[in-house]
Design an enzyme around this catalytic site. Structure first.
Site, PDB file in Angstrom:
ATOM      1  N   HIS A 117      36.649  33.435  39.825  1.00  9.88           N
ATOM      2  CA  HIS A 117      37.802  33.728  40.675  1.00  9.88           C
ATOM      3  C   HIS A 117      38.275  35.150  40.386  1.00  9.88           C
ATOM      4  O   HIS A 117      39.364  35.372  39.866  1.00  9.88           O
ATOM      5  CB  HIS A 117      38.923  32.712  40.434  1.00  9.88           C
TER       6      HIS A 117
ATOM      7  N   GLU B  11      36.268  33.212  47.278  1.00 11.02           N
ATOM      8  CA  GLU B  11      36.561  34.331  48.171  1.00 11.02           C
ATOM      9  C   GLU B  11      35.804  35.622  47.810  1.00 11.02           C
ATOM     10  O   GLU B  11      36.405  36.648  47.471  1.00 11.02           O
ATOM     11  CB  GLU B  11      38.067  34.609  48.189  1.00 11.02           C
TER      12      GLU B  11
ATOM     13  N   TYR C 123      44.577  31.059  55.768  1.00 10.45           N
ATOM     14  CA  TYR C 123      46.007  31.337  55.768  1.00 10.45           C
ATOM     15  C   TYR C 123      46.551  31.830  57.107  1.00 10.45           C
ATOM     16  O   TYR C 123      47.649  31.455  57.503  1.00 10.45           O
ATOM     17  CB  TYR C 123      46.325  32.406  54.709  1.00 10.45           C
TER      18      TYR C 123
ATOM     19  N   GLU D 202      42.157  26.106  49.761  1.00 11.41           N
ATOM     20  CA  GLU D 202      43.440  26.818  49.694  1.00 11.41           C
ATOM     21  C   GLU D 202      44.061  26.873  51.077  1.00 11.41           C
ATOM     22  O   GLU D 202      43.379  27.143  52.063  1.00 11.41           O
ATOM     23  CB  GLU D 202      43.269  28.262  49.188  1.00 11.41           C
TER      24      GLU D 202
ATOM     25  N   TRP E  85      47.877  25.571  48.440  1.00 12.38           N
ATOM     26  CA  TRP E  85      48.005  26.684  47.506  1.00 12.38           C
ATOM     27  C   TRP E  85      49.443  27.159  47.548  1.00 12.38           C
ATOM     28  O   TRP E  85      49.904  27.669  48.552  1.00 12.38           O
ATOM     29  CB  TRP E  85      47.081  27.851  47.893  1.00 12.38           C
TER      30      TRP E  85
END
Length: 422
Positions: free
Chosen positions: A37, A82, A224, A290, A336
């Site tokens: 991460h 990501e 998102y 997430e 998240w």
């Protein structure tokens, strides 16, 4: 592994994750462990130049071997979180570590290495640590939704597709389709600035394509926000991931904002993205790893976070529509985040958590926000309760939902917890 090699394995660190795994399993929680991460050991950046160096493929494989060997009770793995952020923000515009500003070349080379490193970790796990096939391993990719500014304009429609392929397809197409980059990406890069007559997009060998193709057990997705997109020709001399796409992005004037300048609240984009993934990647099982929103409020305001409830209500509802109405195979969902945490270059000022953390308290006191109660209700009821039904007035009506029972498949924050091993 302080220097990124087996020479500096930290027994205390391994024991920490063993204890954490044991405690989670004792509470009926399945850990989902992330190998990487974003935090690369400094030695690997200084000595090799980081992810643009192919040497890291073998080093990552050996690191993964240590994790698989020492944590056999972890049955759900993610290789990378990501990689788009690592390669573009870290090696392109340099706003994240390691702060390299080389938008035209390094992001593409770093991505090439990461995809190969993912494939090696996947094969290692399947060949040596998952003989009974009780475990799962994949990668999690972040993706925005790109909506054509004018759906009647062919150029804008093509720009939106190009933007999605450059962001998500960049990594997903090699892994989930055919071992190679999307055709639209390769053709687009052929039109842009070349180095020594060659595209800046690296080329996989035939053996590498075979090695990469199919290295997944599910589709990990972080989502998102969304953009409006239109075609914007940057010309053949343009050099840089952002301009290579020939896309101009904008936001809706009525889209709600968050604590992050990049995060606008666009719930309908989530459903569109899930359907795009279903079509593009052959109805693959999706785990949303997430999804959430941030704020920058102090403790007196942050705990009454109706804006976060609005976010989760809209996004989860659109995910349920994708499942119930569009037959998208979403198997898991994680908010998240569980609690406020260190948000990289934004530090502790930006808060994503369902629980407020007092970072000035040495004990890091945690207090549930209003959104925690809302999310607890959603998880407990496996969907949204019917507001016309009272679970207290009539026991026979307890738990009646506005969605079908299949919603139980997707709400699992209290059933799976991500842990980052690196």
């Amino acid at each position: 592994m302080k220097d990124g090699t087996n020479a500096t394995i930290n027994p205390e660190g391994i024991q920490y994750y063993k204890n954490l795994t044991k405690a989670l399993l004792a509470e009926g929680i399945k850990p989902m462990a992330t190998l990487y991460h974003w935090d690369l050991p400094e030695n690997l950046q200084v000595k090799y130049g980081g992810w643009p160096n192919d040497t890291l493929v073998g080093l990552f494989k050996e690191y993964a071997r240590v994790c698989f060997r020492e944590l056999p009770k972890v049955k759900i793995w993610l290789t990378f979180n990501e990689p788009y952020v690592v390669t573009w923000l870290g090696y392109g515009i340099g706003v994240f570590a390691p702060g390299v500003k080389d938008p035209g070349v390094s992001p593409y080379v770093a991505a090439h290495t990461i995809i190969k490193a993912h494939a090696e970790a996947y094969h290692l796990y399947q060949d040596e640590f998952n003989q009974d096939k009780s475990g799962k391993i994949s990668i999690t990719l972040n993706a925005d939704w790109f909506e054509p500014l004018d759906r009647s304009n062919k150029a804008d429609v093509e720009a939106a597709e190009r933007a999605e392929q450059f962001m998500l397809g960049w990594y997903a197409h090699p892994i989930y389709v055919n071992g190679d980059y999307p055709e639209v990406m390769k053709k687009q890069m052929d039109k842009k600035l070349k180095i020594n007559g060659k595209s800046r997009l690296p080329v996989f060998t035939d053996d590498e394509k075979k090695r990469i193709n199919g290295t997944f057990d599910y589709f990990g997705l972080n989502h998102y926000t969304a953009f409006y997109t239109k075609h914007n020709d940057s010309g053949p001399s343009a050099s840089g991931f952002d301009v290579d796409r020939d896309v101009l992005e904008s936001r809706g004037k009525d889209w709600p904002r968050s604590g992050a300048d990049w995060l606008y609240v666009v719930p309908w984009g989530f459903r569109n993205l899930l359907n795009w993934i279903k079509r593009e990647y052959n109805d693959v099982d999706v785990y949303v790893t997430e999804n959430g929103m941030s704020d920058r409020n102090d403790s007196s305001i942050a705990k009454e976070d109706d804006w976060r409830i609005f976010f989760y209500n809209g996004y989860i509802n659109n995910m349920l529509k994708a499942i119930e109405l569009d037959n998208v195979s979403v198997k898991g969902y994680a908010a998240w985040s569980l609690m406020d945490n260190f948000e990289w270059s934004r530090g502790y000022k930006e808060r994503f958590g369902l629980f407020y953390v007092d970072f000035n308290d040495p004990q890091r006191k945690r207090v549930p926000k209003k959104s925690a109660a809302f999310y607890k209700m959603v998880v407990k009821d496996n969907g949204f309760p019917n507001p016309q039904m009272s679970s207290t007035s009539d026991p026979g009506m307890s738990g009646q939902k506005t969605t079908s029972a299949s919603a139980a498949l997707i709400l699992f924050l209290l059933g799976i917890l991500q842990i980052n091993a690196y």
